[in-house]
Design a protein around this motif. Sequence first.
Motif, PDB file in Angstrom:
ATOM      1  N   UNK A 191     -22.535 -13.901  30.079  1.00  0.00           N
ATOM      2  CA  UNK A 191     -21.493 -14.781  30.608  1.00  0.00           C
ATOM      3  C   UNK A 191     -20.171 -14.030  30.699  1.00  0.00           C
ATOM      4  N   UNK A 192     -19.838 -13.276  29.646  1.00  0.00           N
ATOM      5  CA  UNK A 192     -18.591 -12.497  29.649  1.00  0.00           C
ATOM      6  C   UNK A 192     -18.592 -11.461  30.768  1.00  0.00           C
ATOM      7  N   UNK A 193     -19.739 -10.801  30.985  1.00  0.00           N
ATOM      8  CA  UNK A 193     -19.841  -9.794  32.053  1.00  0.00           C
ATOM      9  C   UNK A 193     -19.656 -10.439  33.423  1.00  0.00           C
ATOM     10  N   UNK A 194     -20.261 -11.605  33.608  1.00  0.00           N
ATOM     11  CA  UNK A 194     -20.121 -12.317  34.881  1.00  0.00           C
ATOM     12  C   UNK A 194     -18.677 -12.721  35.132  1.00  0.00           C
ATOM     13  N   UNK A 254     -16.393 -11.442  38.183  1.00  0.00           N
ATOM     14  CA  UNK A 254     -15.844 -12.392  39.148  1.00  0.00           C
ATOM     15  C   UNK A 254     -14.326 -12.282  39.210  1.00  0.00           C
ATOM     16  N   UNK A 255     -13.690 -12.082  38.072  1.00  0.00           N
ATOM     17  CA  UNK A 255     -12.216 -11.943  38.068  1.00  0.00           C
ATOM     18  C   UNK A 255     -11.781 -10.706  38.841  1.00  0.00           C
ATOM     19  N   UNK A 256     -12.591  -9.648  38.752  1.00  0.00           N
ATOM     20  CA  UNK A 256     -12.264  -8.413  39.470  1.00  0.00           C
ATOM     21  C   UNK A 256     -12.540  -8.550  40.959  1.00  0.00           C
ATOM     22  N   UNK A 257     -13.694  -9.138  41.315  1.00  0.00           N
ATOM     23  CA  UNK A 257     -14.092  -9.232  42.727  1.00  0.00           C
ATOM     24  C   UNK A 257     -13.432 -10.375  43.464  1.00  0.00           C
ATOM     25  N   UNK A 258     -13.120 -11.467  42.733  1.00  0.00           N
ATOM     26  CA  UNK A 258     -12.563 -12.656  43.382  1.00  0.00           C
ATOM     27  C   UNK A 258     -11.363 -13.171  42.556  1.00  0.00           C
TER      28      UNK A 258
END
Length: 201
Positions: free
Chosen positions: A187-190, A194-198
């Motif tokens: 979950x932390x990796x996702x 997501x914060x980096x990509x979007x």
Amino acid sequence: MQKFDKLTGVAAPLNILNIDTDMIIPKQFLKTIKRSGLGKNLFDEMRYRQDGSEIDDFVLNRAPYRNAEILVAGDNFGCGSSREHAPWALLDFGVRCVISTSFADIFYNNCFKNGILPIVVSADDRDALMADASDTENPELSVDLVNQTIHRPNGPTVSFEIDPFRKKCLLEGLDDIGLTLAKADDIDSYEAKREKDQPWL
């Protein structure tokens, strides 16, 4: 949630059909959201008179069943309204396993979420286990979840089936929250990806 692997304890015979959740924990005790403290009101209307005194002939008011950790019950246990307080009350009393020929679906599912093992057996096996539990001299049964067996004091071992995923959850002590936390790294990796990509989300 407490893990469940093996349990040896007093089994109480509750030879009543269609025990519903209102019998297990009457509606007036549903105001709390705490899982503790409900054991004293388990089967309240069958255990106590209106003045609060105990009904002597109810099984859980008699020795040795005051310390029951296993219930052997009649058909269709846990029917009625979908209240999770029912397994909470059983667990708070000390019951970790209920054996019957059938359970209501919602109650059955709620048991697993709270560390209680509901076991479905045949009518013949239930009757044999009921007779074992009725022997006040030696009412203990031993439940082995790993090997999916019930060891009787004076009779052949009873085998039972259980869904492998539910078995794993009980053995590892995983409720819904525990299952989610077990995937915390993913979950932390996702979230980081997501914060980096979007970043606009």
